[in-house]
Each structure stands twice: as structure tokens, then as C-alpha cells.
Write a protein that holds these residues in place. Structure first.
Motif, PDB file in Angstrom:
ATOM      1  N   HIS A   1     -19.865  85.483  43.348  1.00 33.96           N
ATOM      2  CA  HIS A   1     -20.248  85.499  44.764  1.00 33.96           C
ATOM      3  C   HIS A   1     -21.603  84.830  44.984  1.00 33.96           C
ATOM      4  CE1 HIS A   1     -17.077  88.050  46.402  1.00 33.96           C
ATOM      5  NE2 HIS A   1     -17.189  88.818  45.333  1.00 33.96           N
TER       6      HIS A   1
ATOM      7  N   HIS B   1     -24.842  89.516  37.325  1.00 30.34           N
ATOM      8  CA  HIS B   1     -24.646  88.747  38.558  1.00 30.34           C
ATOM      9  C   HIS B   1     -25.819  88.900  39.526  1.00 30.34           C
ATOM     10  CE1 HIS B   1     -20.618  87.258  37.908  1.00 30.34           C
ATOM     11  NE2 HIS B   1     -20.157  88.461  37.620  1.00 30.34           N
ATOM     12  N   GLN B   2     -26.365  90.123  39.592  1.00 28.62           N
ATOM     13  CA  GLN B   2     -27.412  90.388  40.571  1.00 28.62           C
ATOM     14  C   GLN B   2     -28.792  90.619  39.945  1.00 28.62           C
ATOM     15  OE1 GLN B   2     -26.285  93.166  43.704  1.00 28.62           O
ATOM     16  NE2 GLN B   2     -24.130  92.873  43.191  1.00 28.62           N
TER      17      GLN B   2
ATOM     18  N   LEU C   1     -24.986  85.338  50.125  1.00 27.16           N
ATOM     19  CA  LEU C   1     -25.126  86.745  50.501  1.00 27.16           C
ATOM     20  C   LEU C   1     -26.557  87.164  50.175  1.00 27.16           C
ATOM     21  CD1 LEU C   1     -21.729  88.045  49.032  1.00 27.16           C
ATOM     22  CD2 LEU C   1     -22.201  87.257  51.365  1.00 27.16           C
ATOM     23  N   GLU C   2     -27.441  86.968  51.131  1.00 25.38           N
ATOM     24  CA  GLU C   2     -28.879  87.085  50.891  1.00 25.38           C
ATOM     25  C   GLU C   2     -29.306  88.470  50.421  1.00 25.38           C
ATOM     26  OE1 GLU C   2     -30.959  85.785  54.324  1.00 25.38           O
ATOM     27  OE2 GLU C   2     -30.223  83.724  54.217  1.00 25.38           O
ATOM     28  N   LYS C   3     -28.595  89.514  50.820  1.00 27.19           N
ATOM     29  CA  LYS C   3     -28.994  90.872  50.448  1.00 27.19           C
ATOM     30  C   LYS C   3     -28.751  91.165  48.967  1.00 27.19           C
ATOM     31  CE  LYS C   3     -28.384  93.020  54.994  1.00 27.19           C
ATOM     32  NZ  LYS C   3     -27.690  94.096  55.748  1.00 27.19           N
ATOM     33  N   SER C   4     -27.867  90.382  48.345  1.00 23.72           N
ATOM     34  CA  SER C   4     -27.493  90.669  46.957  1.00 23.72           C
ATOM     35  C   SER C   4     -27.844  89.571  45.971  1.00 23.72           C
ATOM     36  CB  SER C   4     -25.978  90.926  46.874  1.00 23.72           C
ATOM     37  OG  SER C   4     -25.597  92.013  47.688  1.00 23.72           O
ATOM     38  N   TYR C   5     -27.931  88.320  46.450  1.00 23.84           N
ATOM     39  CA  TYR C   5     -28.109  87.200  45.525  1.00 23.84           C
ATOM     40  C   TYR C   5     -29.203  86.255  46.007  1.00 23.84           C
ATOM     41  CZ  TYR C   5     -23.404  88.763  44.216  1.00 23.84           C
ATOM     42  OH  TYR C   5     -22.333  89.518  43.841  1.00 23.84           O
ATOM     43  N   LYS C   6     -29.857  85.627  45.041  1.00 24.84           N
ATOM     44  CA  LYS C   6     -30.874  84.638  45.373  1.00 24.84           C
ATOM     45  C   LYS C   6     -30.262  83.281  45.702  1.00 24.84           C
ATOM     46  CE  LYS C   6     -34.632  86.593  42.600  1.00 24.84           C
ATOM     47  NZ  LYS C   6     -35.598  86.318  41.496  1.00 24.84           N
TER      48      LYS C   6
ATOM     49  N   ARG D   1     -30.156  92.975  37.775  1.00 26.09           N
ATOM     50  CA  ARG D   1     -30.650  94.330  38.043  1.00 26.09           C
ATOM     51  C   ARG D   1     -31.487  94.891  36.903  1.00 26.09           C
ATOM     52  NH1 ARG D   1     -24.655  95.786  40.081  1.00 26.09           N
ATOM     53  NH2 ARG D   1     -24.295  94.246  38.437  1.00 26.09           N
TER      54      ARG D   1
END
Length: 489
Positions: free
Chosen positions: A350, A228-229, A402-407, A231
Motif C-alpha cells: 500500500h 511496511h510501516q 496513505l499519509e497517515k500510515s506511509y511516508k 514500526r
């Protein structure tokens, strides 16, 4: 054993000729049917029973994380841009019914399935939502812990269905199976709602661990796995179902390696024969033990070596293998198979929602579910095999980033509404039950609760509305807590 005050045994298990005592005997069967000396008697008593529902078996497809209703089965093309999303609806074979453009195979088969667009409950939290939809209870039990399953939790639908249908399955198979893995959060905690809870561990459904845990990779591995992110942790999992083994105490070891399968089967057959002579197993116990060398069971589990044509139709990935295994298990006689399509929160979109749904999640799901429908229809088994596909909740109407976690953007948790697919087992295809508002946020017609959802499964399997399970103190507990969705049938 005495009955609780006011309890009338004749009210229990009216369907199928079960008395309360027979039901308790049926509930005592272990994974392999060992220790149940009256199974044939139960079957004979049941021989002329007429089921309430048409389904002889049921496949419960669970989409952990929560499928977005807006981007799948309840699209809102006239809603504002930040609600309708990037996908376009396409026509199905059913006049007036549209679904997502990225589910073309299911669209072509709409006469086989129905939708309920108004399933609703009150939680936006993963663990609570899992417990509600996996157990069929809108309210959480006292002491519920979202971080750990407890024996005070409600019993899962799989456990209840397994309890209520024991003695009906063929070949002493377990009556309820969950595959290809338990749902485990990426932190390592097990998600509540998956076991028998207050019924006790002996009623837990049998879990086939075929998909190794990976805390940063999701989806239909190997070809459709994703993070999802993003990583960057490699996904090198291998889908490999364990071979059946005897319960503890008979000196056998569980065998997981595929290469060990043949030699282990030969060894276990030899050892079982010795045990049968030394311990004087009766005829029924020998029949239960013989399950270990039943070729149809091993064929059902070893799906990665299935016929090449089947693998091409279902897909050479964990989604395809899992649904092919489920199909083979119900054909072999298992009553209920819960298939977790993806590990915990695979469908928790998300962020990066639209590329992940389009490229990673919808293609293997569309292919595998469509293959399952075709397969069952071609053999005439669809009418007696119900398929249900649901998650723990839907997704928010409004798209967020959610800019801190996803593009890229996605949707958050939304318990107030989700769409659930039903097929087979007497379900009227091309049918839509319930309706949502213009934003896909709340039901406006025919709200359906987790209790209704569970009751629909029990009804389809022929479990009577008066059925109960009994605890260790012989206290009855109702199985039904709502009415089935009658409009489906």
C-alpha cells in the motif's frame, strides 16, 4: 460401500489405473503413510499408467499480499505517471517481451517461463482473495468467515492435489506440503483457504513450520526483512525446519531444535524397532516408519546447512532456503510443494512500495526463483517439474499515498487483474497468454479465472478431468471446475 445414484465408478480415476476404491484407499494415507496396507498393490496397478500432464511434481510459489502487475510482469510505460510507476521495463531473452528492470535474472531466463497476464476474480479483500486463489474457486462458500478458516471452506489446491496423487509419490512421503509457515495475519488470525476445508482434517496438507511468526516484519529474513510501516520492532527470527516426528499415539515427541536432530534420530530408530517387534507392524508400515530416518528427507529439511554453493545461488534468506527446500522435497518424491514467499501480506505494498519492491522483495525473489529454474534445468528435471507463481490478487492501476500510515506511495488491492508466472512441466517458455488494457486494470484478451488456474495445476500433474473426491457419505465432488490454460503447453 455403495455408490451414489447414477455414479459410474469407471468414470473416476481413468488416468493411472485407479479405481474409485483404490483412490479412497490412497486418500487414507496419513502423513507418514501409516495404516495403508495396500500401497504396493496400488503402485503395481499404476505402474504402466500414462499421465495427462508432463509434470511429476509441482512447486506453487504464493506471494501473499498481492504482487503489483504494473511493477513486475505487465508494465505500462506509456501510461500516465500515476499509473506507470517508478520502474522501467527491460528486455528479456524473448523478443518483444519486457518485464521490470529489478528482475534481471528472470529476464535472462525468459525462455524457461511463460506469463498469464489476464488472471481475474471479483474480490479486493485479502481473505477472500486468498481463498479464491488457494482453492481455485471464484465464489465464496456459504458461511465464509474472513477471520477464521472453517471446515465448510473449499479445499485448497494443495489438499486436492495431495488427495488425487496419493500413492504416486515415492518413499511414502506426504504428497502435498506447505512451507515455510502458515499464513497468519499480524493480528494472529489464520487466513482461510489453506487447509482441506470440506474434505476434512485428515486431508490437510502437511505444513513445515520453519519461519517463526512475526507480526511486524515481512520478507526474506534475515537479510531482507522489513516492516511496511516501519514500526521499529526488531526481527530476530531464525529459519529452522522441524524434524519429522511420528503421529500421536506412538509415544514420540516432535523435535524442533536442530541440535537435537542426531540424538533424536538415533533414539527414534531404536524405539521404532521396538514398536515394530511389539506391535508386529507389517512390511509396508515398517517402510513408512523408516521415513523418519531417511537421510534424503532430513537433508531436504535442513537447508540452512546445505552445500555452500547452493546457498550462494539460492540466497541465505528465508526465500532462498524455502525454494531450496522445495526443490529437495520434490526431488525426494513430494508431488506438490506450496511455498509461501513471505508471511501474510508481505507483498501488500500500500505504501513505500517502490523502495520495498526494489530493495527488499525483488532481489531475493529474482535470485531464488532463477536458481530454482537453473537447478531443475541442469538436472533435466525442469520438464517434469512445474513452477507456478501467483498471489491472491494484483494492485490498483492508480498509485496512492496513505499519509497517515506511509511516508511514500503504493498501490491498493485489485482482484480484477494479476500476472501469473508458469514454468516447467511442459510449459512453452517465452509465451504470454492474455492481455490487459492500457492501464493494467482489466483483461482485454483471454480472461483466466481461479478455476482455470487450479485446473491447469491439476492437468499438469496428470489428474484426469473426470476425477472426484468423496466425502464421508460417499458423495462425489468434482475436482475440476474449469478448463486448464491450454495455451501454456
Amino acid at each position: 460401500m455403495s455408490h451414489p445414484a447414477g455414479h459410474n465408478p469407471s468414470h473416476d480415476w481413468q488416468h493411472g489405473g485407479f479405481t474409485r476404491r483404490q483412490a479412497l484407499q490412497a486418500g487414507a494415507v496419513g502423513i507418514l503413510g501409516l495404516g495403508m496396507n495396500h500401497l504396493l498393490g496400488l503402485r503395481e496397478a499404476n505402474a504402466e499408467a500414462q499421465p495427462l500432464g508432463k509434470a511429476k511434481s509441482l512447486i506453487f510459489i504464493f506471494l501473499s499480499g498481492g504482487l503489483s502487475q504494473h511493477d513486475s510482469f505487465d508494465m505500462k510505460p506509456n501510461a500516465p505517471e500515476n499509473v506507470r510507476g517508478e520502474f522501467k521495463p527491460i528486455a528479456t531473452k524473448t523478443p518483444g517481451l519486457q518485464i521490470c528492470e529489478h528482475l534481471p535474472l528472470l529476464a535472462q531466463r525468459s525462455e524457461m517461463w511463460a506469463l498469464c497476464r489476464s488472471v481475474t476474480h471479483g474480490s479486493n479483500e485479502h481473505s477472500a482473495g486468498h481463498h479464491m486463489m488457494l482453492t481455485g474457486h471464484s465464489y465464496l462458500p456459504t458461511g465464509f468467515d474472513p477471520n477464521s478458516p472453517k471446515r465448510t471452506d473449499r479445499a485448497s489446491i494443495a489438499a486436492i492435489a495431495g488427495y488425487a496423487t496419493r500413492g504416486q509419490q515415492k518413499n511414502n512421503l506426504p504428497s502435498a506440503v506447505v512451507l515455510p509457515e502458515r499464513l497468519v495475519h499480524n493480528s494472529g488470525r489464520v487466513i482461510p483457504g489453506q487447509h482441506a476445508g470440506e474434505m476434512g482434517p485428515k486431508h490437510d496438507p502437511w505444513i513445515i513450520e520453519a519461519a517463526p511468526f512475526h507480526n511486524m516484519s515481512y520478507g526474506a529474513f534475515p537479510e531482507y526483512s522489513f516492516d511496511h510501516q516501519i514500526r521499529g520492532k526488531a526481527d530476530d527470527r531464525v529459519f529452522q525446519a522441524p524434524q519429522l516426528s511420528l503421529p500421536q499415539g506412538l509415544g514420540m515427541q516432535s523435535v524442533r531444535g536442530r541440535l537435537e536432530l542426531l540424538s533424536s534420530l538415533k533414539r527414534q530408530r531404536r524405539d521404532l524397532a521396538q514398536h515394530a517387534q511389539v506391535e508386529n507392524f507389517d512390511r509396508l508400515r515398517q517402510g513408512a516408519v523408516s521415513l523418519l530416518t531417511d537421510s534424503s528427507v532430513h537433508e531436504a529439511l535442513d537447508v540452512t546447512h546445505a552445500d555452500a554453493k547452493d546457498l550462494e545461488r539460492y540466497g541465505r534468506n528465508s526465500f532462498g532456503w524455502s525454494l531450496l527446500m522445495a526443490r529437495k522435497l520434490v526431488s525426494a518424491g513430494v508431488k506438490l510443494v506450496q511455498v509461501n514467499l513471505g508471511n501474510d501480506e508481505t507483498w501488500d505494498t500500500h505504501g513505500n512500495a517502490f523502495p520495498h519492491l526494489k530493495d527488499k522483495l525483488f532481489p531475493p525473489t529474482d535470485q531464488a526463483v532463477s536458481a530454482l529454474l537453473d537447478d531443475l534445468q541442469s538436472t533435466g528435471e525442469l520438464d517434469e517439474t512445474m513452477i507456478v507463481m501467483a498471489g491472491e490478487f494484483g494492485r490498483t492501476p492508480k498509485i496512492t499515498l496513505l499519509e497517515k500510515s506511509y511516508k511514500l506511495p503504493g498501490r491498493d488491492h485489485w482482484g480484477a487483474l494479476q500476472s501469473v508466472l508458469f514454468a516447467g512441466g511442459g510449459v512453452r517458455g517465452g509465451n504470454v497468454i492474455g492481455k490487459s488494457d492500457a492501464l493494467g486494470a482489466y483483461p482485454t484478451e483471454r480472461p483466466v479465472t481461479p478455476e482455470n488456474f487450479a485446473a491447469t495445476i491439476y492437468h499438469a500433474l496428470g489428474i484426469p478431468a473426470t476425477a472426484a473426491w468423496y466425502d464421508v457419505e460417499d458423495r462425489p465432488h468434482h475436482i475440476y471446475h474449469g478448463e486448464p490454460i491450454a495455451e501454456l503447453f
